[in-house]
Design a protein around this motif. Structure first.
Motif, short mmCIF file in Angstrom:
data_model
loop_
_atom_site.label_atom_id
_atom_site.label_comp_id
_atom_site.label_asym_id
_atom_site.label_seq_id
_atom_site.Cartn_x
_atom_site.Cartn_y
_atom_site.Cartn_z
N GLU A 97 4.69 -0.02 -0.21
CA GLU A 97 3.95 -1.14 0.36
C GLU A 97 2.45 -0.87 0.22
N THR A 152 12.49 9.24 -0.22
CA THR A 152 11.40 9.43 0.73
C THR A 152 11.16 10.90 1.05
N ILE A 167 7.93 2.99 2.33
CA ILE A 167 8.57 2.46 3.53
C ILE A 167 10.10 2.54 3.47
N ASP A 168 10.66 2.78 2.27
CA ASP A 168 12.13 2.81 2.17
C ASP A 168 12.51 3.44 0.84
N GLY A 169 13.82 3.72 0.67
CA GLY A 169 14.33 4.28 -0.56
C GLY A 169 15.02 5.60 -0.32
N ASP A 170 15.74 6.08 -1.33
CA ASP A 170 16.47 7.34 -1.23
C ASP A 170 15.63 8.54 -1.66
N THR A 182 14.92 6.05 -5.98
CA THR A 182 14.33 4.72 -5.80
C THR A 182 13.43 4.74 -4.58
N LEU A 183 12.21 4.18 -4.75
CA LEU A 183 11.23 4.11 -3.67
C LEU A 183 10.77 2.67 -3.48
N LYS A 184 10.57 2.27 -2.23
CA LYS A 184 9.96 0.99 -1.91
C LYS A 184 8.57 1.26 -1.35
N ILE A 211 9.13 -2.06 -6.00
CA ILE A 211 10.18 -1.05 -6.14
C ILE A 211 9.79 -0.11 -7.27
N THR A 265 4.79 -5.54 -1.48
CA THR A 265 5.69 -4.41 -1.77
C THR A 265 6.16 -4.48 -3.21
#
Length: 788
Positions: free
Chosen positions: A349, A314, A309-312, A345-347, A370, A368
């Motif tokens: 879920e 993706t 759902i987020d991170g640099d 870095t990835l988030k 990290i 979620t």
């Protein structure tokens, strides 16, 4: 008593020792209705009705089941009014159990039961009783039927159809939720007392479950029973008759109850941060690692869907949900480069896929975490500037010309130098080569587009410091066309012209082909190499041309074939041209212009025969001739003997006319003068001029060392053949040395010229007659000229 005989049955209910109230249930029939002896009643139709005597009649009576006494159980007594007590009557019992279960005293009529009776086996028995005269065996009373009904006692406990029940109920169910219903049966009589009235109660399973006393329905008794805390329960249910009162009989059964799962627990990651590592050389699709969120539920309620759902990272990574293990597999989405970026870095879920709306109040069913992914450096192979290369070059370039350059670099920070090479499996003819330092491709042999228009090469780039790290790239070389081929006839033309052709008549349409492939397409021009009085060429301007006649009529006996040179040129630069020659045959044709024959000899053959038929006829004739010759040779071979019996064949010294020898100075051979045999000329033997059937190939043999032996051998053979009229005259070969008896001239042979000395006089030629005048003038004139 009245005069009618009455029958009376006394049924005595004998009670057991325990208190009981005997109930006699028989009744006497009114005497007037029992039997009327000799009475008759007139009818309206004049007939007299006779009234029959009625016997005894009673209702059912009762007998207690499960009698435990030592003596037979007394049932009752039969007695007839005609029984005087003198033993003249006999009582008979028949029906259900008569004689076995129930017996009767023939004299007294007392009925007893011989064994204990179970009402659950049989609730009542139907019997028939009769009184007969013992002496005459005639009935004194008509047969009558009565019923013995068994009184029920509470001797059966309630039973369940199954010893163990299995049931389930969803966890977190509200109080009073029905689980299962159990039912017990009692074999006692439900219509008599409370022996079969069953009441249910729970012996084990409180306080979680309860049971309804009358129906046996088991229900939940506690709220929010959680499967994750306890899943299995065992409940014991009791069923008791007599309405549950004291003294009643009871039975039990076991019910195993399972709490089924509902989605009342969200997924949870065990860690807030997860660290993973991956090599930068990992190809797209490589699994980096996995994450897993735990869920206390089971089955579909524990199914989880993972997403980034987020991170640099993706764009660089993707995550796939593994259904069997319920894990999230992180994979490489794009090629990685340690030199460009070393940490992502990835988030992530995790969310339940099946959510129960009843439990929304427990919170969101997702979680979620990290994930940090570190990129590890590896020694990478060289990288080309393009995924493939395309070079175009004309086929007429000089050998050694550079056609293009490939470029590659080392992506590592060390930046090792690169060496280039060609995969020779893709260039077996070694037409190309490459500079190992700068990657320039050049030709090493002449190019020819007509042989190969494309060359698919593979260039290998390797690090000098680590030659094992190599990369390959495809190089496509396209050869561009140059007009270096002249056009030619498209096919071989078999052309003919009819003898009766008229001027301007079309005899052939020709076309051309060219190995070249100009951009504007092929364009050919046709013309004659020189002006021809018989034929002309007309260009159709569509890459075809027509061959037309220029005169009226042709004669195949004068000229059977014409050769027509045709010049074909193209329109590309530089212009290429060639001359093709058409062979035109002159043929005889019918009125429609169809060819019939093209050879002059065909006119001598019978009309109407085709060329194939004529060839077949000639072949048959040749075969017949060969057969005849072979047959004659075999027949003659049987009659004659071999001409030469000796292994040493010297015939070549006689018949080899083409051997010039050593001239007049040759003394190695025998004296040829021996062949001039005066005796043979004088004998004038008759000879048969027969063509030799077999030609013997002459072969040379060594010269006989002694001329005498040769001379003798020849004389012998001549005599033998002269005397044999069947032998072919092979010896006639030796007659060339003399003229015969009719010539006035002597021998002209030059064999004796070696014996003459000085100039020879030819004046005698004038004396030989007019035949030798010419020769005399030649030789005589020469001499006179010499003298003058």
């Amino acid at each position: 008593m009245r005069i009618y005989q009455l029958l009376r049955l006394s049924l005595l209910w004998v009670c057991l020792p325990h208190p009981c109230s005997p109930e006699i249930t028989f009744k006497r029939t009114p005497v007037p209705q029992q039997r009327i002896v000799g009475a008759s009643v007139p009818r309206s139709d004049g007939k007299i009705l006779h009234r029959q005597k009625r016997g005894w009649m009673w209702n059912q009576f009762f007998l207690l089941e499960e009698y435990t006494g030592s003596d037979y159980q007394y049932v009752g007594k039969l007695h007839s009014d005609q029984d005087k007590g003198d033993g003249s009557l006999k009582y008979i019992l028949s029906g259900d159990g008569a004689g076995t279960l129930f017996i009767i005293d023939e004299k007294t009529g007392d009925i007893h039961a011989t064994r204990r009776i179970d009402r659950e086996e049989k609730a009542f028995y139907t019997l028939r009783a009769q009184a007969i005269n013992r002496r005459t065996l005639r009935p004194v009373e008509p047969e009558s039927e009565f019923v013995i009904k068994i009184h029920d006692i509470n001797d059966n406990e309630p039973t369940f159809p199954e010893e163990i029940y299995t049931a389930s109920v969803p966890e977190m169910s509200v109080v009073g939720t029905s689980v299962v219903q159990v039912t017990a049966t009692d074999a006692d009589d439900p219509s008599y007392g409370n022996s079969a009235r069953v009441i249910y109660s729970i012996l084990q399973g409180q306080p979680y479950f309860s049971v309804e006393p009358e129906t046996g329905i088991i229900r939940t008794a506690l709220p929010n029973m959680n499967r994750e805390n306890r899943e299995q329960y065992q409940v014991v249910i009791q069923a008791k008759d007599m309405g549950g009162q004291m003294g009643g009989l009871s039975g039990t059964t076991t019910v195993n109850i399972t709490l089924t799962d509902v989605n009342d627990n969200p997924p949870r990651f065990p860690q807030n941060t997860i660290h993973l590592r991956v090599l930068e050389s990992s190809p797209v699709g490589t699994a980096v690692g996995s994450v897993k969120a735990t869920d206390a539920d089971i089955g579909k309620n524990a199914e989880v869907e993972y997403r980034i759902i987020d991170g640099d990272g993706t764009d660089m990574f993707d995550i796939i949900t593994e259904k069997e293990t319920q894990e999230g597999i992180i994979t490489v989405k794009k090629p990685l480069d340690y030199e460009s970026r070393r940490l992502y870095t990835l988030k992530i879920e995790a969310e339940n896929t099946h959510v129960d709306p009843r439990f929304y109040y427990l919170g969101p069913f997702k979680d979620t975490t990290i994930v940090k992914i570190s990129i590890e450096d590896v020694d990478e192979p060289p990288v080309f500037s393009r995924s493939s290369y395309l070079f175009e070059v004309h086929e007429d370039i000089d050998v050694g010309t550079i056609i293009g350059t490939v470029m590659a670099r080392d992506p590592d920070s060390t930046s090792s130098p690169i060496r280039f090479s060609l995969d020779r499996h893709t260039d077996l003819d070694r037409i190309f080569n490459i500079h190992s330092g700068n990657g320039s491709l050049y030709t090493s042999k002449p190019l020819d587009r007509e042989l190969s228009q494309w060359h698919n090469l593979t260039v290998i780039a390797a690090e000098i410091n680590n030659p094992k790290e190599t990369t390959r790239v495809a190089v496509f070389v396209r050869i561009l066309d140059v007009n270096d081929n002249a056009p030619q006839f498209a096919v071989f033309y078999d052309t003919f012209v009819c003898e009766n052709a008229r001027p301007g008549q079309l005899i052939q349409t020709i076309s051309a082909v060219d190995k070249d492939d100009p951009l504007g397409g092929q364009k050919f021009f046709f013309s004659l190499a020189a002006v021809n009085p018989n034929f002309t060429v007309q260009d159709n301007e569509d890459n075809t041309a027509r061959i037309l006649t220029r005169k009226n009529g042709f004669n195949r006996h004068e000229i059977s074939t014409y050769l027509l040179p045709v010049v074909i040129s193209d329109n590309d630069y530089p212009i290429q041209s060639s001359t093709g020659t058409l062979t035109i045959r002159v043929c005889a044709c019918d009125s429609q212009g169809n060819m019939q024959s093209c050879s002059a000899e065909a006119l001598l053959l019978p009309a109407g025969l085709s060329t194939g038929a004529l060839i077949a006829i000639l072949l048959c004739i040749v075969i017949l001739l060969v057969i005849v010759v072979l047959f004659a040779a075999l027949k003659r071979q049987r009659k004659k003997e071999p001409l030469i019996l000796s292994k040493e064949d010297i015939r070549d010294n006689i018949v080899s006319y083409n051997d010039e020898g050593g001239g007049e100075e040759d003394t190695q051979a025998f004296d040829i003068g021996t062949l001039r045999n005066p005796a043979a000329m004088e004998e004038k033997k008759l000879r048969r001029d027969i063509i030799p059937e077999t030609l013997f190939i002459p072969r040379r043999t060594p010269t006989a060392p002694d001329n005498t032996d040769v001379r003798d051998f020849i004389n012998e053979r001549l005599k033998e053949h002269d005397l044999d009229p069947t032998a072919p005259p092979y010896d006639s070969l030796a007659t060339y040395a003399y003229e015969g008896n009719e010539s006035i001239a002597e021998s002209l042979s030059s064999l004796e010229s070696g014996t003459t000395e000085g100039d020879q006089s030819y004046d005698y030629l004038r004396e030989w007659g007019p035949r030798f005048n010419k020769l005399a003038e030649m030789y005589g004139g020469g001499e006179s000229d010499k003298e003058t």
